[in-house]
Design a protein around this motif. Sequence first.
Motif, PDB file in Angstrom:
ATOM      1  N   ARG A  63      -3.733  -2.873   0.510  1.00 55.94           N
ATOM      2  CA  ARG A  63      -3.325  -2.478  -0.595  1.00 55.94           C
ATOM      3  C   ARG A  63      -1.827  -3.134  -0.900  1.00 55.94           C
ATOM      4  NH1 ARG A  63       1.178   0.923  -0.865  1.00 55.94           N
ATOM      5  NH2 ARG A  63       1.739   1.576  -3.065  1.00 55.94           N
ATOM      6  N   ASP A  64      -1.156  -3.723  -0.048  1.00 55.67           N
ATOM      7  CA  ASP A  64       0.221  -4.222  -0.508  1.00 55.67           C
ATOM      8  C   ASP A  64       0.134  -5.661  -0.650  1.00 55.67           C
ATOM      9  OD1 ASP A  64       1.833  -1.843   1.736  1.00 55.67           O
ATOM     10  OD2 ASP A  64       1.195  -1.759  -0.195  1.00 55.67           O
ATOM     11  N   GLU A  77      -0.725  -8.460  -2.661  1.00 53.23           N
ATOM     12  CA  GLU A  77      -1.077  -8.914  -4.100  1.00 53.23           C
ATOM     13  C   GLU A  77      -1.492 -10.392  -4.020  1.00 53.23           C
ATOM     14  OE1 GLU A  77       0.741  -4.974  -4.808  1.00 53.23           O
ATOM     15  OE2 GLU A  77       2.178  -7.246  -4.991  1.00 53.23           O
ATOM     16  N   ARG A  78      -0.534 -10.887  -3.348  1.00 55.54           N
ATOM     17  CA  ARG A  78      -0.535 -12.444  -3.131  1.00 55.54           C
ATOM     18  C   ARG A  78      -1.819 -12.727  -2.671  1.00 55.54           C
ATOM     19  NH1 ARG A  78       4.915 -13.002  -0.907  1.00 55.54           N
ATOM     20  NH2 ARG A  78       5.242 -11.122  -2.216  1.00 55.54           N
ATOM     21  N   GLY A 129      -0.162  -7.337 -11.622  1.00 59.20           N
ATOM     22  CA  GLY A 129       0.041  -8.464 -10.966  1.00 59.20           C
ATOM     23  C   GLY A 129      -0.699  -9.286 -10.523  1.00 59.20           C
ATOM     24  N   ALA A 174       5.326  -5.535 -11.579  1.00 64.96           N
ATOM     25  CA  ALA A 174       4.539  -4.610 -12.067  1.00 64.96           C
ATOM     26  C   ALA A 174       4.112  -3.683 -10.915  1.00 64.96           C
ATOM     27  CB  ALA A 174       3.356  -5.406 -12.531  1.00 64.96           C
ATOM     28  N   VAL A 175       3.966  -3.876  -9.935  1.00 70.04           N
ATOM     29  CA  VAL A 175       3.497  -3.224  -8.781  1.00 70.04           C
ATOM     30  C   VAL A 175       4.149  -2.049  -8.424  1.00 70.04           C
ATOM     31  CG1 VAL A 175       2.364  -2.999  -6.721  1.00 70.04           C
ATOM     32  CG2 VAL A 175       1.855  -5.064  -7.964  1.00 70.04           C
TER      33      VAL A 175
END
Lengths: 249, 1026
Positions: A103-104, A106-107, A241, B909-910
């Motif tokens: 989940r965390d 994004e990168r 993101g 954003a997140v």
Amino acid sequence: MADTRSAPSASSPAGLERRPISGPAVVLIEDEPQLRRVLRGTLSGQGYRFFEAATGGEGLTEVATRQPDVVIVDLGLPDIDGLEVIRRLRDWTPVPIVVLSARDKERDKIEALDLGANDYVSKPFGVGELLARMRSLLRYSALSQGRKEPVFTGGDLRVDLVRRQVFVGEREVHLTPIEYKLLTLLVRHAGNVLTHRQLLKEVWGPASEDQTHYLWVYMVQLRRKLEPNPMRPRYLRTEPGVGYRLVAD
Amino acid sequence: MKEGSHSVSFDLPAQITDVHVNQITFRVEPETPHSLQDHAACQHTAGIAQEIFEQRELSRCEDDQLPCPFDLARNGIQHEIGQPKRRFAYGCRPPQERPHAGAQLFRGQGLSDHVVSTRIQRGDPGVDAVMVNDHDQRSLDCPLAERLQEPESVASSVSAVEHDQVVTRGLEHELERRATVRRDRHGIAVLLKRARDYQGRRLRISDHQYARRREWSLLGQRPTTDLRGRSRRARSFLQPLNSYGLHRRCHGLSFSKSWGDDAAHHSPFPSATFVNDTLRQFHLKLSLRATPGALREPSQRNPKDLNWRPATSRQAERKLLSSNQKRLPRRGADSTDALMRTVAKHSSDSSALRATDAPHRAPRWPYGQSVFVVIVCTGIAYVLSPYLLPSNLVMVYLLGIVVVAMRLGRGASIMTAALSVAAFNFLFIPLVRTFVLQDAEFLLGFAVMLCIAIIVSDRTSRIRAQAAVRAAHVNQLQKLASASLAIGSTLSVDEISRMLTEKARDIVGAHMAVTGLNENQKHTISAISVSERYAAWQGFDAKPDGFGIYRLVYETNGPMRLTQEELETHSAFRHFGRVGGQHRPLRGWLAAPLIAQDGQNLGLIQLFDKYAGEFTEADEAILVELAHTASVAIEKARLYHESERRRRAAEQLYALAHDLAETRDVAELLKTGIRHVADVFASDVVLYAPDDGRLVTRMSHPTAGDTAGDDVSVIRSVLVERKVALAGGAVYLPFPASRGVGGVLFVRPRPIEDRLTSEQIHLLEAFVDRIAIAVERIWLAQGAREAEMRVETERLRSSILSSISHDLRTPLAAITSAASSLLQGEELLDPVTRVDLKEAIYEEANRLARLVNNLLDMTRLEAGLRARKERQPLEDVIGAALARLERNLQDHPVATHLPEDLPLVPLDAVLIEQVLINLLDNAVKYTPSGSPIEIRISTTASDLTVEVSDRGPGLPSGDEERVFEKFYRGNARGVQGAGLGLAICRGIVLAHGGRMWAQNRADGGAVFRFTLPVDSVSAPVEAARG
């Protein structure tokens, strides 16, 4: 074969359709056995020909061997990094790839998409979401192989790619060229995420890959024009993101 | 060998010495206080000298064959001391290869060598003509001495010491050379010098003035026979000039007597001995009473018997000379006479040296008054003559005589008697108006009158004298009493010594008084009082170096009283240094010590030069009494100051403790403490602490003070040994090491000459201890607080853990039970139930996911969340959040109100999506189904405000801030969630630089607001239009 054909209820997951048994082939590269178990059952039940691999290396071999229609890759693999798997796959095959990401991170998601993955699903995820995205990917790859779908329909939205007309319900909406270009890009990849960079690159050109504010602005405009409630977009969904996704139901 | 503090004496072996001179004293007076080195040098030289004397053969120095031991000694000593100025006089011929060294004479006893400023006369290498004494200065002042400087005069008249005959010859030659020896001062000077040299006289003799006084005393007066010299040597001092004339002869005598032809064996000391001895013998012979043949050894005679009178007459001289004729070459006797006369003449102006007598009032015109009285008596007699017989009339005159005798002294009374007799005879005795006596019986009357006159006047004057003495005595006692009172009433040691000095001088009646104080063996002159005669010396500031006759007072702790002669001849007497020669001859010395209660010596007071006469026993008693009073007063003053000092120290410590008690911070405390130390001890203070092995200045006062002068090696050693060190006038104290404050305190007094006394150092240690205690206290308090906090944290953690575990387990329980029932008995369940169970699993799983997300978010926030801000439209984020919670929001209509031209706001954003999700989730959880939710955005120039409001029960009043705390759930009943949502929201908003707060709405419900800063530049929407 666990089949969750449920009575419609407000809180039920997205509906699942039955597919023929000789359906598209999918390779799952996932090291977590429970997840493999669930997906095996689900995807096979949906008519996919299911192949799995527990490590990156095995997965690469499997993909090379089975020539699937879609590949699901988990980013957190024990031996090779998921991103590396994607990179290697993209060296020789354009097969659609869906990424299962934590989940965390994004990168990692963004990087995976930039490296060539087509879509992603965040764990924990609902299976319906995964299936929808897989379907979209398959459709896109079918389209790109030659079969064209001149008209896109999703809900009230209808985009006629030939006549270059957009309809929301019965009303025709006039879009500026860039808006149209943006929309058609999203339409072509309907159901799958497009990163900001990809959108910018396609619509404004490679020089504009960093001008994300262009994108914001135009998305806002598109939403205003197309969405019944721009505040709660039904079609033009933001992937925070990451990018945007046209949800085609 | 006997060693004094500054001199080394040793006895000559008996066969060498004769009777009187049996000691040789080296006296070294260096410029600087004498050190062990000097002492060793003295000893060394003395040892060599002793060797020499014992062996005798070494007394002679050959140039080439044997290095002169004295030379060695001299060089060695010089080498040891390292100060070329010092010379030891020794008697030998220095080697010829050093012509410039001059000669040095091995001084015998009685010579003091202020050898430092030597003025070694140029002379022959084989010469021991020495004037190694700074009294030469004085003698140089007098015209005589000028000539002495001339090298040729010296050289020509002096020859090698081994050949005294040569010396004699030289002297004779000298004298003969000078044709007018009678008038020739130079000759005298030479002789003086010679005499001095060979007799080993103290150089004071060379002081012309003094010599003159001696001459005067020889010629004019009877010297005191009260010889109390400390050694017999003193006596030899009493025969100065007279022997000069005999000098030659003595010299010749000594040689012929002792050495015979062996002139090579010679040491100056024996010759000095013999010379002395011989002189004394001659001297005795000079006495009118002593007959030449009846001479006994002087040692057997009581010196007090010596009725020594100078030969003032030529006759006596002749006598003397003739008595020794067979021994002495009769040469130059005339010249001696002439010499004597010349000398006598030179001393003619000795009256200036005569001490002033105490004045006494002489009656004026005594004889005139007596004549007047006679006339008055005559008048009265004349009046009474018709009524009285002549034999009764004479009583009138008798009355007059008695009156005159009582008042006017002997001379006037005798004259009165005579005049009365004459007048009576003339006027009242038959055959009036003639001096013829008819009746011889009146002669008896006249004789009686004369006797009465004499007796009465005598008696009266004696009575008067006694009364005067008594009056003076009483006066003295009164002064003594008032002086004691005054001295005893002051608390200042300086004042005490000043008063003591002045009053002692006043009461005893002397020209000069000096008081010195002795503190820890350090002698200082504390007060000087002088009469007009010595007014020039009032400001004299000498540092007594502990050597001098007053040293005996210190050692014996008893008073001393010496006449001038005794003083001069005393072995311990040093003159007054460079200054002394300029003194006129003094009259006596009286000294009394100041003794403390426990017998310790506090100092001493010296009186010089009494007004009239010498110091008497009464004077001594008075001075002792005054000294005692002063001692008591000084001790009292010191005790008082001591107690004052202690009181002050206690006060200072208290002030420090008081200031330290109010500080809470270690740095502040150190600064305060160091400031106190610097103020109280008037010093520069630096605190050094080790820091990774290097020494670092941790704190200092004054802060900008330079730390030059502190010694790093000392600091390090103090660090290691933890003991106080003193170096270079500064004090290094170990600062107690308590949890990192350990170091070294460096204290250097300002100015650096004011070294800290040992009491001050003790006080300093007390200060440091106090500061260390205060530091320890703070550290302990801090430790206690930390421990408390740790306990609190632990407690909190365990409660959180239990809460979280409950929240995690609850959904898990539901999932497990639902799934297991589906697994085990699905066919037993109806479809609705089945769906129910599956939904329950799904929902609980979601809830668990959210909780886990929250916990993870919280962890990230704690670890330091950094928002990756990018300019994004807020609508996107809101839309995404709404999309995410679509299912949950099905029962809650959401209305959004956004302004038209919403700027692009830098945000992550997140994270902001998470904030909105949390807020919306809360709204769903805490409000009843169907109640609306509103999202509103408003902008200002600087930031953007997002509002999420509901129509639920609202927040518990008073808890609007508390809701943002972690794990706070308010009055949640049946609501799931760990209570982290709002805390996470606020954390995220803060990370964006915004604020978040909550309020209850006026018409029901709660509203949550947060702001996001808007950067000044936001890309205009139009610019991107393609």
